[in-house]
Scaffold this active site. Sequence first.
Site, PDB file in Angstrom:
ATOM      1  CG  ASP A 107       9.131  -4.057  -6.704  1.00 31.52           C
ATOM      2  OD1 ASP A 107       9.829  -4.085  -7.398  1.00 31.52           O
ATOM      3  OD2 ASP A 107       8.369  -3.966  -6.066  1.00 31.52           O
TER       4      ASP A 107
HETATM    5  N1  URA Z   1       4.972  -1.992  -9.628  1.00 23.05           N
HETATM    6  C1  URA Z   1       5.485  -2.548  -8.444  1.00 23.05           C
HETATM    7  O1  URA Z   1       5.290  -1.157  -7.495  1.00 23.05           O
HETATM    8  N2  URA Z   1       6.095  -3.608  -7.892  1.00 23.05           N
HETATM    9  C2  URA Z   1       5.927  -4.973  -8.938  1.00 23.05           C
HETATM   10  O2  URA Z   1       6.688  -5.826  -8.687  1.00 23.05           O
HETATM   11  C3  URA Z   1       5.595  -4.606  -9.899  1.00 23.05           C
HETATM   12  C4  URA Z   1       4.275  -3.181 -10.303  1.00 23.05           C
END
Ligand code: URA
Length: 242
Positions: A107
């Site tokens: 993310d």
């Molecule tokens: N899980 C998440 O919620 N965000 C990420 O970036 C990776 C795994």
Amino acid sequence: MNSNKVRLQKAMADAGVASRRKSEQMIADGEVSVNGKIVREMGVKVDHSDKIEVNGMPLRSEKKRYILMYKPRGVISAVKDDKDRKVITDFLKEDVEERVYPIGRLDYDTSGLILLTNDGEFANQLMHPRYHVDKTYVAKIEGVLTTEEIKKLEKGIKFKDYTSAPAKAKVLSKDAKKKTSLVRLTIHEGHNHQVKNMFQAVGHAVTKLSREKYGFLTLDGLVSGKYRDLTRQEVALLKERK
Ligand code: URA
């Protein structure tokens, strides 16, 4: 004899143009020609004697590149962003001429370990659920996990479209005053926002998230925004996993 022919999208992925799926989209969008003719349909097979061009540029075989990066927070794990935010490839220096792209996603607000490559086959393999690469995250969450909640995370959480596979969770520290804790969670799947959603499902918002490990790979020796090439041995070990 058709034996050396491969699908056009595979040839594109192998040459480091984009992932196979993205290449299919580029074909459908009319960006690809074979021997001077735009090809839009799927299933066309090519070999080295065919002249393939993507947006008028001839396809050439690039050296395969495998990069491990420490992604900073506040960066998109993509090669371009339509909102002009910083993308992960902005951190690559001139020593990376190949068209590498991230394997999977972190993310925007997640930091940590991410791999980039121009080897489409390798990327597809690693992203396939059958590969079961363990990914270890450290999450700062609101509140303190109960033993019951840890058990739920470890057993698997039922979401609308999937149930998370058994995971490992360990509370690393608690801040009683601020009512927050640091938790290590190891999963081998990669659903969208999976870690955040798993914690949310047991009643805790994630306020900070970092991926510390990807299989046997760690961030050792790297700081945020820096990267290194994987060694041949590391690539071979990742390829061996079945
Ligand atoms: N899980 C998440 O919620 N965000 C990420 O970036 C990776 C795994």
